[in-house]
Design an enzyme around this catalytic site. Structure first.
Site, mmCIF file in Angstrom:
data_model
loop_
_atom_site.group_PDB
_atom_site.id
_atom_site.type_symbol
_atom_site.label_atom_id
_atom_site.label_comp_id
_atom_site.label_asym_id
_atom_site.label_seq_id
_atom_site.Cartn_x
_atom_site.Cartn_y
_atom_site.Cartn_z
ATOM 1 N N ASN A 9 42.540 68.571 29.584
ATOM 2 C CA ASN A 9 43.667 68.130 28.762
ATOM 3 C C ASN A 9 44.744 67.557 29.683
ATOM 4 O OD1 ASN A 9 45.760 67.840 26.982
ATOM 5 N ND2 ASN A 9 45.936 70.016 26.441
ATOM 6 N N LYS A 11 47.584 66.586 28.802
ATOM 7 C CA LYS A 11 48.898 66.937 28.241
ATOM 8 C C LYS A 11 49.847 65.729 28.310
ATOM 9 C CE LYS A 11 48.309 71.844 28.751
ATOM 10 N NZ LYS A 11 48.878 73.157 28.944
ATOM 11 N N HIS A 93 46.854 73.381 19.414
ATOM 12 C CA HIS A 93 47.112 73.807 20.794
ATOM 13 C C HIS A 93 48.386 74.639 20.814
ATOM 14 C CE1 HIS A 93 48.119 73.692 25.055
ATOM 15 N NE2 HIS A 93 46.840 73.419 25.263
ATOM 16 N N GLU A 141 43.362 80.800 24.421
ATOM 17 C CA GLU A 141 44.302 80.545 25.512
ATOM 18 C C GLU A 141 45.553 81.414 25.327
ATOM 19 O OE1 GLU A 141 43.741 76.191 27.177
ATOM 20 O OE2 GLU A 141 45.171 76.232 25.544
ATOM 21 N N ILE A 146 49.302 80.026 30.313
ATOM 22 C CA ILE A 146 49.102 78.576 30.380
ATOM 23 C C ILE A 146 50.000 77.953 31.450
ATOM 24 C CG2 ILE A 146 49.435 76.403 29.115
ATOM 25 C CD1 ILE A 146 48.446 77.789 26.607
ATOM 26 N N ALA A 202 43.959 72.149 32.344
ATOM 27 C CA ALA A 202 44.938 71.061 32.461
ATOM 28 C C ALA A 202 45.462 70.992 33.886
ATOM 29 C CB ALA A 202 46.062 71.251 31.457
ATOM 30 N N SER A 203 46.445 71.833 34.209
ATOM 31 C CA SER A 203 47.152 71.681 35.479
ATOM 32 C C SER A 203 46.235 71.751 36.702
ATOM 33 C CB SER A 203 48.266 72.731 35.591
ATOM 34 O OG SER A 203 47.761 74.030 35.405
#
Ligand code: G3P
Length: 222
Positions: A9, A11, A93, A141, A146, A202-203
């Site tokens: 993702n 984002k 999400h 999640e 997150i 993501a990150s």
């Protein structure tokens, strides 16, 4: 519908603004092709259609709204996604929550159009309840993990196995993914050992100084 073991993702990170989204998508496609591991991506909404057209790996939306074509401003409808090469969507999400009835409607509308659905949930109870909507995937999640550096697989393995049990008690065909703080191949291996079919990250990729290396590390045990 096939379940990608890795969904990245993007984002709204600055690393995915403008042409950088396509560059990042090409990296994901290269790693996927070279490794044979399916990797899906969720680019920023503004570049979704263009990227889905340019790449061959599965491109998902980060969100969808339960509207039919017609009057309505600033929404992204299932029909709009279907009219492009986008193959599916995240729904609910943690950073873009929807009421339960909207989640259900999104899943049903996407199913009609054969778009893959990944419903995000925050806890085991929600995982079980949203399984009744029969999405293709449910991603657990815990919100507090997150974007952090501690993986859900280390901080709370029970929420993964608990979600797998809760979802499969309702519908064994739904694949459970997990995410939040997932950064390494070891995290992914633990997730799979706990019964998850894949990870939503993501990150760990998007904000990595070397995204290609980060992605290769992430998939090394798949
Ligand atoms: O959508 C994936 C996500 O919420 C997890 O983010 O940065 O913890 O991998 P991150």
């Amino acid at each position: 519908m096939s379940v990608p073991p890795v969904i990245v993702n993007f984002k709204v990170y600055s690393e995915a603004e403008g042409t950088r989204a396509l560059t990042l998508g090409k990296i994901c496609q290269k790693v996927s092709r070279e490794s044979g591991v399916d990797i899906a991506i969720c680019p920023p909404m503004i570049s979704l259609g263009v990227i889905a057209h340019a790449l061959r790996i599965p491109v998902y939306s980060q969100n969808v709204d339960p509207l039919r074509p017609g009057s309505g401003t600033g929404y992204v409808t299932p029909s709009m996604l279907h009219s492009t090469e986008v193959r599916g969507t995240l729904i609910n999400h943690s950073e873009h929550r929807q009421p339960a009835e909207s989640v259900q409607k999104c899943v049903e509308m996407c199913r009609e159009l054969k778009l893959s659905t990944c419903v995000c949930v925050e806890n085991v109870d929600e995982a079980g309840r949203y399984a009744a909507f029969a999405p293709n995937m449910i991603a657990i999640e815990p919100p507090e993990l997150i974007g952090g550096n501690v993986s859900v697989t280390t901080a709370d393995p029970g929420v993964i196995s608990g979600s797998v049990d809760a979802v499969h008690a309702v519908d064994e065909n739904i694949a459970v993914l997990c995410g939040a703080g997932v950064k390494t191949g070891e995290d992914v291996r633990t997730a799979l050992d706990l019964g998850a079919k894949g990870v939503l990250v993501a990150s760990g990729v998007v904000k990595a100084s070397k995204p290609e290396e980060a992605l290769r590390d992430l998939i090394k045990y798949i």
